[in-house]
Design a protein around this motif. Structure first.
Motif, mmCIF file in Angstrom:
data_model
loop_
_atom_site.group_PDB
_atom_site.id
_atom_site.type_symbol
_atom_site.label_atom_id
_atom_site.label_comp_id
_atom_site.label_asym_id
_atom_site.label_seq_id
_atom_site.Cartn_x
_atom_site.Cartn_y
_atom_site.Cartn_z
ATOM 1 N N SER A 163 0.839 -1.186 0.000
ATOM 2 C CA SER A 163 0.000 0.000 0.000
ATOM 3 C C SER A 163 0.884 1.249 0.000
ATOM 4 O O SER A 163 2.088 1.171 0.177
ATOM 5 C CB SER A 163 -0.942 -0.022 1.193
ATOM 6 O OG SER A 163 -0.243 0.128 2.390
ATOM 7 N N LEU A 164 0.262 2.376 -0.168
ATOM 8 C CA LEU A 164 0.967 3.655 -0.231
ATOM 9 C C LEU A 164 0.517 4.543 0.919
ATOM 10 O O LEU A 164 -0.657 4.560 1.282
ATOM 11 C CB LEU A 164 0.679 4.349 -1.566
ATOM 12 C CG LEU A 164 1.128 3.593 -2.814
ATOM 13 C CD1 LEU A 164 0.586 4.275 -4.066
ATOM 14 C CD2 LEU A 164 2.638 3.502 -2.872
ATOM 15 N N TRP A 172 11.049 3.947 -1.964
ATOM 16 C CA TRP A 172 10.149 3.759 -3.090
ATOM 17 C C TRP A 172 8.815 4.409 -2.792
ATOM 18 O O TRP A 172 8.377 4.476 -1.643
ATOM 19 C CB TRP A 172 9.962 2.258 -3.340
ATOM 20 C CG TRP A 172 11.226 1.576 -3.761
ATOM 21 C CD1 TRP A 172 11.613 1.311 -5.045
ATOM 22 C CD2 TRP A 172 12.277 1.093 -2.926
ATOM 23 N NE1 TRP A 172 12.842 0.690 -5.049
ATOM 24 C CE2 TRP A 172 13.281 0.544 -3.764
ATOM 25 C CE3 TRP A 172 12.495 1.069 -1.550
ATOM 26 C CZ2 TRP A 172 14.442 -0.020 -3.276
ATOM 27 C CZ3 TRP A 172 13.660 0.504 -1.054
ATOM 28 C CH2 TRP A 172 14.622 -0.031 -1.915
ATOM 29 N N GLY A 173 8.166 4.893 -3.838
ATOM 30 C CA GLY A 173 6.868 5.529 -3.648
ATOM 31 C C GLY A 173 6.251 5.937 -4.964
ATOM 32 O O GLY A 173 6.759 5.611 -6.043
ATOM 33 N N LEU A 194 1.781 -0.083 -11.067
ATOM 34 C CA LEU A 194 1.123 -1.124 -10.277
ATOM 35 C C LEU A 194 -0.046 -1.700 -11.064
ATOM 36 O O LEU A 194 -0.726 -0.979 -11.795
ATOM 37 C CB LEU A 194 0.608 -0.545 -8.959
ATOM 38 C CG LEU A 194 1.651 -0.051 -7.973
ATOM 39 C CD1 LEU A 194 0.982 0.657 -6.802
ATOM 40 C CD2 LEU A 194 2.506 -1.200 -7.470
ATOM 41 N N VAL A 237 5.340 3.645 -9.983
ATOM 42 C CA VAL A 237 6.160 3.522 -8.778
ATOM 43 C C VAL A 237 7.586 3.934 -9.125
ATOM 44 O O VAL A 237 8.124 3.553 -10.169
ATOM 45 C CB VAL A 237 6.146 2.076 -8.236
ATOM 46 C CG1 VAL A 237 7.075 1.943 -7.026
ATOM 47 C CG2 VAL A 237 4.733 1.679 -7.860
ATOM 48 N N ASN A 297 3.500 9.473 -1.996
ATOM 49 C CA ASN A 297 2.958 8.365 -1.225
ATOM 50 C C ASN A 297 4.059 7.327 -1.070
ATOM 51 O O ASN A 297 4.500 6.723 -2.053
ATOM 52 C CB ASN A 297 1.742 7.765 -1.919
ATOM 53 C CG ASN A 297 0.537 8.668 -1.812
ATOM 54 O OD1 ASN A 297 -0.411 8.360 -1.119
ATOM 55 N ND2 ASN A 297 0.569 9.803 -2.494
ATOM 56 N N TRP A 298 4.514 7.145 0.164
ATOM 57 C CA TRP A 298 5.615 6.257 0.489
ATOM 58 C C TRP A 298 5.106 4.824 0.460
ATOM 59 O O TRP A 298 4.094 4.496 1.087
ATOM 60 C CB TRP A 298 6.101 6.632 1.874
ATOM 61 C CG TRP A 298 7.434 6.131 2.298
ATOM 62 C CD1 TRP A 298 8.268 5.290 1.628
ATOM 63 C CD2 TRP A 298 8.089 6.459 3.524
ATOM 64 N NE1 TRP A 298 9.404 5.069 2.360
ATOM 65 C CE2 TRP A 298 9.323 5.777 3.534
ATOM 66 C CE3 TRP A 298 7.758 7.248 4.611
ATOM 67 C CZ2 TRP A 298 10.219 5.865 4.586
ATOM 68 C CZ3 TRP A 298 8.644 7.345 5.660
ATOM 69 C CH2 TRP A 298 9.871 6.662 5.650
ATOM 70 N N SER A 299 5.809 3.964 -0.250
ATOM 71 C CA SER A 299 5.407 2.572 -0.380
ATOM 72 C C SER A 299 5.691 1.796 0.904
ATOM 73 O O SER A 299 6.725 1.977 1.533
ATOM 74 C CB SER A 299 6.165 1.935 -1.548
ATOM 75 O OG SER A 299 5.810 0.584 -1.685
ATOM 76 N N SER A 300 4.764 0.910 1.263
ATOM 77 C CA SER A 300 4.999 0.050 2.416
ATOM 78 C C SER A 300 5.900 -1.112 2.006
ATOM 79 O O SER A 300 6.192 -1.306 0.829
ATOM 80 C CB SER A 300 3.675 -0.454 2.992
ATOM 81 O OG SER A 300 2.961 -1.168 2.011
ATOM 82 N N SER A 301 6.339 -1.887 2.980
ATOM 83 C CA SER A 301 7.266 -2.989 2.753
ATOM 84 C C SER A 301 6.815 -4.210 3.549
ATOM 85 O O SER A 301 6.197 -4.083 4.606
ATOM 86 C CB SER A 301 8.678 -2.574 3.198
ATOM 87 O OG SER A 301 9.563 -3.665 3.116
ATOM 88 N N SER A 335 9.045 1.243 2.859
ATOM 89 C CA SER A 335 10.186 0.848 2.025
ATOM 90 C C SER A 335 11.350 1.793 2.264
ATOM 91 O O SER A 335 11.223 3.003 2.127
ATOM 92 C CB SER A 335 9.776 0.858 0.553
ATOM 93 O OG SER A 335 9.430 2.167 0.152
#
Length: 167
Positions: free
Chosen positions: A1-2, A29-30, A78, A89, A120-124, A147
């Protein structure tokens, strides 16, 4: 998710620990998203990276702030989940003029631009499962990892002040 993370009132933070070397840079990443949720292209711009001390499971005092203009590489769009389909991304890379020494703490990465396109920062899937959100300085704990890859740097020179921005 972002996770929406701009320099305004809301930004996300990620906890880290076990860092044995100076932090000389970051990779993260985002994506860009409008307030409506529609994908958008982030304009070239600066990010504000803030390192916080650990304070009983929450971000404490600011240890260092770095204002950077990272390199940016498009990785692709995505495909899922459906509400994020078509969102480009990006990978962001930066090195610091002065390394940060902090073995445990918190880091926030916020886009410093007032456009309608928000970072929007990407989750990890990797990490300690400890993150959170700062809303105008008020911390909310969340079970999320963002991330982030820390890049080893040289020890800071003696006498260099922390907490100063880079420009």
């Amino acid at each position: 998710s972002l996770r929406f993370s701009n320099s305004g009132g809301r930004r996300f933070v990620d906890h880290f620990s076990g860092i044995m070397a100076p932090i000389g840079g970051l990779r993260w990443w985002g994506a860009g998203r409008e307030g409506s949720g529609a994908p958008c292209t982030l304009p070239a711009g600066q990010f504000i990276i803030t390192f916080f001390a650990e304070d009983a499971g929450a971000p404490g005092n600011v240890v260092a702030t770095r204002t950077v203009t990272p390199s940016c590489s498009l990785l692709g769009a995505l495909e899922a989940p459906p509400y994020l389909a078509g969102t480009d991304v990006y990978q962001f890379d930066t090195t610091f003029e002065r390394s940060v020494v902090l073995s445990e703490g918190w880091v926030s990465i916020a886009f410093d631009d007032a456009t309608t396109c928000s970072f929007n920062w990407s989750s990890s899937l990797d990490g300690d499962g400890v993150g959170g959100r700062l809303d105008d300085g008020v911390f909310t704990s969340l079970a999320v990892d963002l991330s982030l890859c820390m890049i080893e740097g040289p020890p800071p020179s003696e006498g260099e002040g922390e907490g100063e921005g880079e420009g």
